[in-house]
Scaffold this motif. Sequence first.
Motif, PDB file in Angstrom:
ATOM      1  N   GLU A 196       6.892   7.032 -13.027  1.00  0.00           N
ATOM      2  CA  GLU A 196       5.765   6.241 -12.577  1.00  0.00           C
ATOM      3  C   GLU A 196       5.475   6.426 -11.101  1.00  0.00           C
ATOM      4  O   GLU A 196       6.368   6.494 -10.279  1.00  0.00           O
ATOM      5  CB  GLU A 196       6.042   4.771 -12.865  1.00  0.00           C
ATOM      6  CG  GLU A 196       6.228   4.569 -14.335  1.00  0.00           C
ATOM      7  CD  GLU A 196       5.926   3.167 -14.757  1.00  0.00           C
ATOM      8  OE1 GLU A 196       5.705   2.322 -13.874  1.00  0.00           O
ATOM      9  OE2 GLU A 196       5.890   2.936 -15.961  1.00  0.00           O
ATOM     10  N   GLN A 197       4.203   6.506 -10.810  1.00  0.00           N
ATOM     11  CA  GLN A 197       3.797   6.607  -9.427  1.00  0.00           C
ATOM     12  C   GLN A 197       3.187   5.285  -8.959  1.00  0.00           C
ATOM     13  O   GLN A 197       2.905   5.099  -7.805  1.00  0.00           O
ATOM     14  CB  GLN A 197       2.773   7.724  -9.249  1.00  0.00           C
ATOM     15  CG  GLN A 197       3.152   8.993  -9.999  1.00  0.00           C
ATOM     16  CD  GLN A 197       2.271  10.181  -9.650  1.00  0.00           C
ATOM     17  OE1 GLN A 197       1.956  10.416  -8.512  1.00  0.00           O
ATOM     18  NE2 GLN A 197       1.875  10.932 -10.663  1.00  0.00           N
ATOM     19  N   TRP A 215       2.731   1.136  -8.268  1.00  0.00           N
ATOM     20  CA  TRP A 215       3.503  -0.064  -7.896  1.00  0.00           C
ATOM     21  C   TRP A 215       3.359  -1.033  -9.058  1.00  0.00           C
ATOM     22  O   TRP A 215       2.256  -1.479  -9.360  1.00  0.00           O
ATOM     23  CB  TRP A 215       2.910  -0.720  -6.652  1.00  0.00           C
ATOM     24  CG  TRP A 215       2.896   0.086  -5.412  1.00  0.00           C
ATOM     25  CD1 TRP A 215       2.031   1.093  -5.107  1.00  0.00           C
ATOM     26  CD2 TRP A 215       3.740  -0.077  -4.263  1.00  0.00           C
ATOM     27  NE1 TRP A 215       2.303   1.563  -3.844  1.00  0.00           N
ATOM     28  CE2 TRP A 215       3.342   0.869  -3.306  1.00  0.00           C
ATOM     29  CE3 TRP A 215       4.802  -0.945  -3.958  1.00  0.00           C
ATOM     30  CZ2 TRP A 215       3.954   0.982  -2.065  1.00  0.00           C
ATOM     31  CZ3 TRP A 215       5.407  -0.828  -2.726  1.00  0.00           C
ATOM     32  CH2 TRP A 215       4.987   0.137  -1.793  1.00  0.00           C
ATOM     33  N   HIS A 222       4.220  -4.161  -9.484  1.00  0.00           N
ATOM     34  CA  HIS A 222       3.901  -5.569  -9.286  1.00  0.00           C
ATOM     35  C   HIS A 222       2.448  -5.767  -8.870  1.00  0.00           C
ATOM     36  O   HIS A 222       1.982  -6.892  -8.737  1.00  0.00           O
ATOM     37  CB  HIS A 222       4.830  -6.183  -8.236  1.00  0.00           C
ATOM     38  CG  HIS A 222       4.631  -5.607  -6.868  1.00  0.00           C
ATOM     39  ND1 HIS A 222       4.946  -4.310  -6.568  1.00  0.00           N
ATOM     40  CD2 HIS A 222       4.130  -6.150  -5.741  1.00  0.00           C
ATOM     41  CE1 HIS A 222       4.653  -4.084  -5.306  1.00  0.00           C
ATOM     42  NE2 HIS A 222       4.167  -5.174  -4.774  1.00  0.00           N
ATOM     43  N   LEU A 223       1.734  -4.650  -8.664  1.00  0.00           N
ATOM     44  CA  LEU A 223       0.344  -4.767  -8.228  1.00  0.00           C
ATOM     45  C   LEU A 223      -0.606  -4.476  -9.382  1.00  0.00           C
ATOM     46  O   LEU A 223      -0.222  -3.884 -10.386  1.00  0.00           O
ATOM     47  CB  LEU A 223       0.067  -3.753  -7.114  1.00  0.00           C
ATOM     48  CG  LEU A 223       0.840  -3.949  -5.823  1.00  0.00           C
ATOM     49  CD1 LEU A 223       0.552  -2.805  -4.883  1.00  0.00           C
ATOM     50  CD2 LEU A 223       0.464  -5.264  -5.169  1.00  0.00           C
ATOM     51  N   ASN A 261      -3.516  -0.665  -6.757  1.00  0.00           N
ATOM     52  CA  ASN A 261      -2.913   0.664  -6.787  1.00  0.00           C
ATOM     53  C   ASN A 261      -3.924   1.754  -6.448  1.00  0.00           C
ATOM     54  O   ASN A 261      -3.632   2.657  -5.681  1.00  0.00           O
ATOM     55  CB  ASN A 261      -2.318   0.941  -8.168  1.00  0.00           C
ATOM     56  CG  ASN A 261      -0.873   0.524  -8.262  1.00  0.00           C
ATOM     57  OD1 ASN A 261      -0.022   1.076  -7.573  1.00  0.00           O
ATOM     58  ND2 ASN A 261      -0.598  -0.464  -9.090  1.00  0.00           N
TER      59      ASN A 261
END
Lengths: 262, 263, 325
Positions: C107-108, C110, C112-113, C118
């Motif tokens: 995964e690239q 974030w 939690h966002l 992102n």
Amino acid sequence: MAAKNQIKVVLMSYKYSFMREMLNKTSFISGIVFMMLNNACMVGQWIVLFTLKADFGGYGFREIILLWGFAAGTYGVAHAFFAQAFHLSDLIVNGKLDAYLVQPKNILISVITSAIIPHALGDIIFAYVACFIYSFNIKVFLLFTLLIITGGLILTSLAAILNSLSFWLKNSDIIADTGVSAVIFFATYPDGIFHGLTKWILFTIIPVGIANYIPVRSIINCDYSLILFNILACILFIAFAFIIFYRGLKRYASGNLMSARV
Amino acid sequence: MKKYLFIAKSQIMSNMQYITNIFGGFIGFTLILIILFNLYQYLYSDPNELINGYSMHQMIWYVIITELLWSILGGSKMSKKIANDVKSGNITYNINKPYSYVGYCLASNIGDLFLKFIFYTIFGMVLGIFFVGHFPNLNIISALIVIVISFLALVISILFITSIGLVSFFIEDASPLYWLYSKFILVLGTIFPIEFFPVFMQKILIFSPIYVVSYGPARLFVNFNYVDAINIFCAQVIYIFACYALCSFIYGKGVKRINVNGG
Amino acid sequence: MAIIEVKKLSKTFKVKLKEKGLIGSLKAIIKPKYKKVEAVKNISFEIEKGEVVAFIGPNGAGKSTTIKMMTSILYPDKGSINIMGLDPTKDRKKLAYQIGTVFGQKEQLWTHLTPYDNFKFFGAIYDINPSVIEKKIDEFRELFELDEFINTPVRNLSLGQRIRCEIVASLIHEPKILFLDEPTIGLDPVVKENIRTLIKRMNKEYKTTIFLTSHDVSDIEKLCKRVIIINNGQVVLDDSMENLKYHYLNKKLVDAKMKEKINLDDEEGITILKDKGYNLKLEVDITKRSVADAIKLLDPDKIIDINISNVPLEDIISNIYKNKE
């Protein structure tokens, strides 16, 4: 322009990391508070030591508080803002640099700024409390701030250099952890108690002399002559970290370097 | 009992691969001792001087033993692992196995420490000889007693850390508790013998875990006598039973909680 | 002119060998033994602008190693790569602006966002003006139907939604070439179809050149016009999808359910794959015999049900793997 964009990405990365840590506010705050308590506890041993002797290597209790604050400050700066430098080895060996390699930004900077550690903020707060206990003075404050940043950057560079050895040696995380903890161990003791070979090592192989001892002395003696030297040393360390990291990057195996069992 | 021996043995075998890490750990251990050696040299203007009843050589041996016990334990990794087991729900796999979880934890951690115990002890002794030049006054029997008591000290530490890890059943993050425990041991039980603290604290510390997990074995090593040995041994046995009961109690309560909440 | 040019590319990994047990560990510390693994051997190919190319091969064939060398993640040992006039080993940053990458489940984003945050982060990475990013996000939101989850944190998204976001995030800077390493791995058929539509649309709308690895044959069949097959680090086939099918589809499978038991033997051009009395499966080589011959052989009056089909692409490909080993 490129530098400005890089800084923008770093700041955004900090903001997002901060948001991630803030998801769990209790552990965020307790991490900070406990780190402050932790440092305060460790200073406790000096209370006992000072009942036995009035000074250690020329330092009284106030100076020891400053020394401790400074050590916490450099550690805090390095871990709060460049935390991933201390885990580079894992990223290198397990092929976790891929995502950064395809981005048009400086890889080392992007990697090491991609996380923040809340409890390191506790170290920074503790550092300033200690600094104010030592002397509530704007000059000391400014000097302290500048020097914990250079000290923190030297510590970060050291971590990056030692961790980058993972490009060549698989088990180098042990070397890196030991090297970094050596700086942290020694940073909390006055250099006056060491002599001979040990002292020599502390100003060469383990750069705690440059990162911690000289700056603390500069603050205590209000001596500005060595500040330039410190900044220069800091730049050299950073340059060296970049050189080693980029050299090693050519050997990066993106996780294909699993060791086979016979 | 046999199955616990087997658990311990498999743990020893799987740790064979991590010998490099043990040797790596020696460097850190040596660094701490260099610092403390320098500190005590600074503190004692004359090596024959006695401070609170300890000579410089005794102080160095004392701190080698307490640091050995702490380094062999590797508590932070241990408490994290248990907390992870609880959080990830791995611990539930152990519920319907025919052994007690606390017993399992104890056996596997003892196995985990076994190699470290041997290697670190040898290394610590070599280092001590290097710094001090000679061994404290011990014969074969008293040396064996010290080893047994050191081993029991580690068993108690493991149980303490297990109980801290198990508290994760009830609170989000038990690591602050581990911190408190480790600071308690490191500040009050590692660098100085109990005699170095103010008198009112000495009385408290004697009844604290420090007496059985660090002060006791180290004190015996530098100044052996049978009365102390018996006292410490008895205290350790009491602690082991009490801690084991504490762990089982927390585990029992915790598992019930999982059942109620459905995991 | 070719947009990608790979010439005589090679990469060897040094793998540390470890023996079991204490003595083995000690030996490994004192004198480590290494084994050289040639992951990629002398690979060459060219890709034209706007092509959708499948790059396939069995596990460990060197697909990922090649794709990683093309995206400047790995340094090649020998050979050269030229992507839009850039050399990945020297012009890493310049190349990064031109290409997009999606690496399966690495995964690239974030987690939690939200996807929106992102996308803004990726916009900043590629130095895109904030107002331009906003427009771009709006455009993608419609085109790739992200509306229902654009404001949900990524960790709460389903795997399919995540991959969709990964792909969209890699498109923020309008790359000329998109590298996809197993984009549909672990997804259910509906979501797979979704992702395929997305990739197709991207190729059509933005003329993005697509270089894709996959184990899923339908990915390849439905998306790609050209296939490069590699095995043991070498290109074993580089051909158009049509040719691949044409050359390998000269075999038909005949499944028949019979009223009565019949006994058959292999004949020239007709092979009996399965014979369970009432149920038969024949393979007909149509360069030698016709399907009608096979049906005659079975006796058309006794057939209850019959199904004539192509050899599945999957079998064709695994045959190619096997033959070239």
